[in-house]
Design a protein around this motif. Structure first.
Motif, PDB file in Angstrom:
ATOM      1  N   ILE A  34       0.981  -1.181   0.002  1.00 40.93           N
ATOM      2  CA  ILE A  34       0.020   0.152  -0.140  1.00 40.93           C
ATOM      3  C   ILE A  34       1.012   1.193  -0.094  1.00 40.93           C
ATOM      4  CG2 ILE A  34      -1.552   1.380   1.297  1.00 40.93           C
ATOM      5  CD1 ILE A  34      -3.137  -1.353   2.024  1.00 40.93           C
ATOM      6  N   ASN A  35       2.038   1.219   0.520  1.00 42.79           N
ATOM      7  CA  ASN A  35       3.002   2.220   0.719  1.00 42.79           C
ATOM      8  C   ASN A  35       4.009   2.287  -0.325  1.00 42.79           C
ATOM      9  OD1 ASN A  35       2.104   3.841   3.289  1.00 42.79           O
ATOM     10  ND2 ASN A  35       1.948   1.543   4.087  1.00 42.79           N
ATOM     11  N   ASN A  36       3.832   1.611  -1.382  1.00 47.60           N
ATOM     12  CA  ASN A  36       4.559   1.464  -2.536  1.00 47.60           C
ATOM     13  C   ASN A  36       6.026   0.975  -2.107  1.00 47.60           C
ATOM     14  OD1 ASN A  36       2.810   2.293  -4.245  1.00 47.60           O
ATOM     15  ND2 ASN A  36       3.322   4.459  -4.088  1.00 47.60           N
ATOM     16  N   ARG A  37       6.220   0.289  -1.052  1.00 50.06           N
ATOM     17  CA  ARG A  37       7.525  -0.324  -0.922  1.00 50.06           C
ATOM     18  C   ARG A  37       7.545  -1.638  -1.279  1.00 50.06           C
ATOM     19  NH1 ARG A  37       8.206   1.522   5.442  1.00 50.06           N
ATOM     20  NH2 ARG A  37      10.264   0.349   5.237  1.00 50.06           N
ATOM     21  N   PHE A  38       7.837  -1.920  -2.385  1.00 46.99           N
ATOM     22  CA  PHE A  38       7.757  -3.375  -3.006  1.00 46.99           C
ATOM     23  C   PHE A  38       8.885  -3.985  -2.647  1.00 46.99           C
ATOM     24  CE2 PHE A  38       4.517  -0.971  -5.576  1.00 46.99           C
ATOM     25  CZ  PHE A  38       3.515  -2.457  -5.691  1.00 46.99           C
ATOM     26  N   GLY A  39      10.189  -3.358  -2.567  1.00 43.33           N
ATOM     27  CA  GLY A  39      11.447  -3.989  -2.098  1.00 43.33           C
ATOM     28  C   GLY A  39      11.118  -4.747  -0.828  1.00 43.33           C
ATOM     29  N   ASP A  40      10.726  -3.919   0.058  1.00 43.33           N
ATOM     30  CA  ASP A  40      10.520  -4.623   1.536  1.00 43.33           C
ATOM     31  C   ASP A  40       9.417  -5.511   1.459  1.00 43.33           C
ATOM     32  OD1 ASP A  40      12.302  -2.790   2.385  1.00 43.33           O
ATOM     33  OD2 ASP A  40      10.575  -1.089   3.166  1.00 43.33           O
ATOM     34  N   ALA A  41       8.564  -5.534   0.680  1.00 46.19           N
ATOM     35  CA  ALA A  41       7.215  -6.436   0.535  1.00 46.19           C
ATOM     36  C   ALA A  41       7.974  -7.719   0.047  1.00 46.19           C
ATOM     37  CB  ALA A  41       6.164  -6.150  -0.392  1.00 46.19           C
ATOM     38  N   ALA A  42       8.772  -7.569  -1.023  1.00 49.84           N
ATOM     39  CA  ALA A  42       9.474  -8.884  -1.641  1.00 49.84           C
ATOM     40  C   ALA A  42      10.266  -9.438  -0.510  1.00 49.84           C
ATOM     41  CB  ALA A  42      10.328  -8.422  -2.924  1.00 49.84           C
ATOM     42  N   GLU A  59       8.484  -7.350  -7.449  1.00 48.28           N
ATOM     43  CA  GLU A  59       9.492  -6.482  -7.863  1.00 48.28           C
ATOM     44  C   GLU A  59       8.990  -5.923  -9.390  1.00 48.28           C
ATOM     45  OE1 GLU A  59      12.685  -8.793  -7.602  1.00 48.28           O
ATOM     46  OE2 GLU A  59      13.085  -8.702  -5.630  1.00 48.28           O
ATOM     47  N   SER A  60       8.414  -6.927 -10.237  1.00 50.34           N
ATOM     48  CA  SER A  60       7.918  -6.657 -11.466  1.00 50.34           C
ATOM     49  C   SER A  60       6.820  -5.557 -11.377  1.00 50.34           C
ATOM     50  CB  SER A  60       7.597  -7.769 -12.207  1.00 50.34           C
ATOM     51  OG  SER A  60       6.727  -7.667 -13.474  1.00 50.34           O
ATOM     52  N   ALA A  61       5.943  -5.674 -10.544  1.00 53.23           N
ATOM     53  CA  ALA A  61       4.826  -4.756 -10.466  1.00 53.23           C
ATOM     54  C   ALA A  61       5.186  -3.459 -10.190  1.00 53.23           C
ATOM     55  CB  ALA A  61       3.697  -5.180  -9.242  1.00 53.23           C
ATOM     56  N   ALA A  62       6.272  -3.195  -9.127  1.00 50.54           N
ATOM     57  CA  ALA A  62       6.767  -2.123  -8.939  1.00 50.54           C
ATOM     58  C   ALA A  62       7.464  -1.356 -10.290  1.00 50.54           C
ATOM     59  CB  ALA A  62       7.805  -2.159  -7.933  1.00 50.54           C
ATOM     60  N   SER A  63       8.102  -2.288 -10.922  1.00 54.16           N
ATOM     61  CA  SER A  63       8.947  -1.681 -11.985  1.00 54.16           C
ATOM     62  C   SER A  63       7.943  -1.338 -13.129  1.00 54.16           C
ATOM     63  CB  SER A  63       9.754  -2.628 -12.490  1.00 54.16           C
ATOM     64  OG  SER A  63      10.367  -2.229 -13.866  1.00 54.16           O
ATOM     65  N   LYS A  64       6.922  -2.065 -13.432  1.00 55.47           N
ATOM     66  CA  LYS A  64       5.913  -1.872 -14.570  1.00 55.47           C
ATOM     67  C   LYS A  64       4.936  -0.629 -14.218  1.00 55.47           C
ATOM     68  CE  LYS A  64       5.503  -6.487 -16.449  1.00 55.47           C
ATOM     69  NZ  LYS A  64       4.521  -7.585 -16.578  1.00 55.47           N
ATOM     70  N   LEU A  65       4.751  -0.548 -13.000  1.00 52.43           N
ATOM     71  CA  LEU A  65       3.824   0.732 -12.588  1.00 52.43           C
ATOM     72  C   LEU A  65       4.857   1.842 -12.844  1.00 52.43           C
ATOM     73  CD1 LEU A  65       1.993  -0.853  -9.386  1.00 52.43           C
ATOM     74  CD2 LEU A  65       0.898  -0.061 -11.389  1.00 52.43           C
ATOM     75  N   ALA A  66       6.102   2.025 -12.313  1.00 51.04           N
ATOM     76  CA  ALA A  66       6.809   3.082 -12.545  1.00 51.04           C
ATOM     77  C   ALA A  66       7.163   3.714 -13.814  1.00 51.04           C
ATOM     78  CB  ALA A  66       8.008   2.991 -11.805  1.00 51.04           C
ATOM     79  N   SER A  67       7.047   2.560 -14.680  1.00 48.18           N
ATOM     80  CA  SER A  67       7.631   2.678 -16.081  1.00 48.18           C
ATOM     81  C   SER A  67       6.557   2.676 -17.277  1.00 48.18           C
ATOM     82  CB  SER A  67       8.916   1.846 -16.651  1.00 48.18           C
ATOM     83  OG  SER A  67       8.308   0.587 -16.653  1.00 48.18           O
ATOM     84  N   LYS A  85       9.284 -16.586  -7.067  1.00 42.58           N
ATOM     85  CA  LYS A  85       8.247 -16.055  -8.093  1.00 42.58           C
ATOM     86  C   LYS A  85       7.326 -15.055  -7.262  1.00 42.58           C
ATOM     87  CE  LYS A  85       5.080 -16.277 -11.374  1.00 42.58           C
ATOM     88  NZ  LYS A  85       5.484 -16.107 -12.733  1.00 42.58           N
ATOM     89  N   LEU A  86       6.914 -15.211  -6.195  1.00 40.01           N
ATOM     90  CA  LEU A  86       6.241 -14.020  -5.548  1.00 40.01           C
ATOM     91  C   LEU A  86       7.038 -12.837  -5.396  1.00 40.01           C
ATOM     92  CD1 LEU A  86       4.324 -16.392  -2.943  1.00 40.01           C
ATOM     93  CD2 LEU A  86       3.453 -15.190  -4.812  1.00 40.01           C
ATOM     94  N   ALA A  87       8.008 -13.026  -5.058  1.00 36.67           N
ATOM     95  CA  ALA A  87       8.929 -11.789  -4.799  1.00 36.67           C
ATOM     96  C   ALA A  87       9.361 -11.041  -5.972  1.00 36.67           C
ATOM     97  CB  ALA A  87      10.384 -12.115  -4.181  1.00 36.67           C
ATOM     98  N   ASN A  88       9.482 -12.027  -7.313  1.00 29.13           N
ATOM     99  CA  ASN A  88      10.042 -11.277  -8.593  1.00 29.13           C
ATOM    100  C   ASN A  88       8.604 -10.557  -8.880  1.00 29.13           C
ATOM    101  OD1 ASN A  88      12.388 -12.080  -8.422  1.00 29.13           O
ATOM    102  ND2 ASN A  88      11.736 -14.096  -9.747  1.00 29.13           N
ATOM    103  N   LEU A  89       7.288 -11.063  -8.676  1.00 24.85           N
ATOM    104  CA  LEU A  89       6.174 -10.407  -8.985  1.00 24.85           C
ATOM    105  C   LEU A  89       5.992  -9.004  -8.451  1.00 24.85           C
ATOM    106  CD1 LEU A  89       3.419 -13.408  -8.748  1.00 24.85           C
ATOM    107  CD2 LEU A  89       4.079 -12.126 -11.059  1.00 24.85           C
TER     108      LEU A  89
END
Length: 553
Positions: A339-347, A419-427, A413-417
């Protein structure tokens, strides 16, 4: 009374009977042992005492586990049909009261699934013609050659096994894919007292080897069984063991040790990893689908407890806890990070969570729920971003745990998802092209079952008809044709480049569990069977090597 023991001679006490001129020459039992034979109920109808006993002994030499019943004429045989329930009837022609041809006609009318064979001393065309009319499997002349009789028994038994496998596969398909209720009437097994289902999961494209080993070991123990490929997962085999007699279901009680022996034999033969999930023993055949699901869940415990183990569904609930409170604590933390866009910590949290699953040995159901909740967190965030930006980012698919070899792979797989979500949402700056994503999905998942309706419902959340029209308008061909073409081209590439893989291996590798259907589609697509293409390429390769050798000389 229909008791095989009361009217059947053993190998020891039949010696005096065979002192009379035998109709068959004795031979080694092991010489004719058949790997795919199944125990059958066999009725021998013959008024000549010595001939009947010799036939009985021959059948027991072929398979000592067979139940052999005897009748002196056609009338006695008819009286025994309902109680003995024979799979196969051997009958002489000339007998008192009811002769063999009349018996054959009555069996054909009342018991159409029973196989009939005529054995007669009369080489008479009229007799043979009548036997054919009543669908006799074969018309044998006395004296019968041993090899001819054994070959016949093998063929009939093989047909029983094949029919049983087809029946089970059709029933499973109806239960699991078509949501039909199971009906026990008119099946290949008759009255089933108890059964259990096992799912065998091997590494690599080794299903055929697994089936060969399981078939050999179960046949040696005299256990009735059926083997079938799992239609959803190309690395799995379904094994169905059953008992038709309540007094003889001890093999089902020993099922865990029997399957552990299969694992050991597979490790020694193929040097690979084999894990087996085993259902509880069922007595209602209408619970076949439930039994299959139990076994499929049980085999997932390999992710938590390791491989080369038989996981019995009746034991797993007591061994592994669910621990709802512990799991929800982790999920809440992951949700807060996303929710707080901290996808690295979530992964990082996801990796720690999955790692602890194995340490505390949670249940497979808990692992399922964890993955589902993490996926839901991601999809909730994607949905809110799509609404905010007006773009169409695809939702994350639910994870199929059966596709993974370890919890580490699931964590990755879940961690990559994340990280991928963060990357896609940003770019993400351009509108999402759904047709290109569908093509990419085919390229990544062509070896699995792909159904347009499932993609529309679970991946793109849209109407299947609309998705189909959109794809055809943009790509110029239907989705099913695109999928077929991609699979066929992949198969062609494998056949031409990898000379070790068999046609069956290639079929599985490109998503076809039905070997015959794959051959049919390949021939329709390329105008030649895959076997022919493989032979041509092999010949060309050998010729090329030969030419190179000549030039070198």
């Amino acid at each position: 009374m229909c008791t095989p023991e009361s009217r059947t001679f053993t190998a020891m006490n039949i010696g005096s009977v065979l002192a009379a001129p035998p109709i068959l020459e004795r031979a080694s039992k092991s010489k004719y042992r058949r790997r795919r034979s199944m125990t059958m109920n066999i009725l021998v109808v013959e008024d000549e005492f010595y001939t009947r006993k010799a036939l009985v002994q021959l059948i027991l030499d072929w398979n000592s586990a067979s139940k052999v019943f005897e009748a002196e004429d056609g009338l006695e045989a008819l009286e025994m049909m309902d109680t003995c329930k024979p799979d196969l009837v051997f009958s002489d022609i000339r007998m008192p009261r009811i002769d063999g041809l009349e018996l054959l006609a009555l069996i054909r009318e009342k018991y159409p699934s029973v196989v009939s064979v005529i054995i007669s001393g009369y080489d008479d065309f009229i007799y043979a013609q009548q036997a054919i009319r009543f669908k006799a499997e074969q018309y044998l002349l006395k004296p019968v050659e041993r090899q001819e009789m054994v070959a016949l028994l093998n063929r009939i038994s093989e047909h029983k096994v094949s029919s049983a496998e087809i029946w089970l596969e059709e029933r499973l398909a109806a239960c699991l894919y078509e949501e039909q209720s199971f009906a026990s009437e008119s099946n290949e097994f008759g009255s089933i007292d108890a059964y259990t289902t096992a799912v065998l999961r091997a590494d690599g494209l080794q299903r055929d080897i697994v089936k060969q080993i399981a078939r050999r070991m179960l046949s040696m123990r005299g256990i009735p069984f059926v083997l079938s490929n799992d239609r959803r997962h190309s690395d799995m085999v379904i094994l169905w063991m059953y008992a038709t007699d309540a007094s003889k279901d001890n093999h089902l009680r020993d099922r865990q040790q029997i399957l552990q022996d299969v694992i050991q034999a597979y490790a020694e033969t193929a040097g690979g990893v084999l894990s087996i999930g085993l259902s509880t023993v069922k007595r209602d055949v209408r619970e076949l689908a439930k039994s299959y699901i139990e076994a499929k869940h049980a085999v997932l415990y390999r992710l938590i407890m390791g491989n080369n183990i038989v996981f019995d569904a009746s034991d797993m609930g007591a061994v592994t806890p669910y621990n709802h409170e512990w799991m929800n604590n982790w999920i809440t933390q992951i949700d807060h990070k996303v929710i707080n866009n901290r996808f690295g910590d979530a992964a990082s949290l996801v990796r720690k969570l999955i790692a602890e699953v194995s340490e505390v040995r949670l249940s497979v159901h808990a692992l399922y729920d964890m993955c589902a909740k993490i996926t839901a967190i991601l999809n909730s965030f994607i949905e809110s971003e799509n609404k905010r930006t007006g773009e169409l980012m695809p939702y994350v698919e639910q994870i199929d745990l059966h596709q993974y070899d370890s919890t580490d792979e699931i964590a990755d797989k879940l961690a990559n998802l994340m990280e991928s979500a963060a990357s896609k949402l940003a770019s993400s700056s351009s509108k999402f092209d759904i047709t290109e994503d569908m093509k990419l999905y085919v390229q990544q998942h062509f070896h699995q079952e792909i159904i347009l309706e499932d993609l529309a419902k679970n991946k793109y959340f849209t109407d299947p008809s609309y998705l189909s029209r959109l794809f055809k308008n943009k790509v110029g061909t239907s989705f099913s044709q695109y999928l077929l073409s991609y699979r066929m081209n992949k198969a062609k590439s494998l056949l031409e480049s990898d000379f070790i893989l068999s046609v069956s291996d290639v079929a599985s590798a490109v998503g076809y569990s039905d070997y015959s259907y794959f051959i049919q589609m390949y021939k329709k697509h390329f105008g030649a069977t895959p076997g022919k293409v493989k032979r041509q390429k092999t010949a060309e390769r050998l010729a090329s090597k030969k030419d190179s050798f000549v030039i070198f000389i």
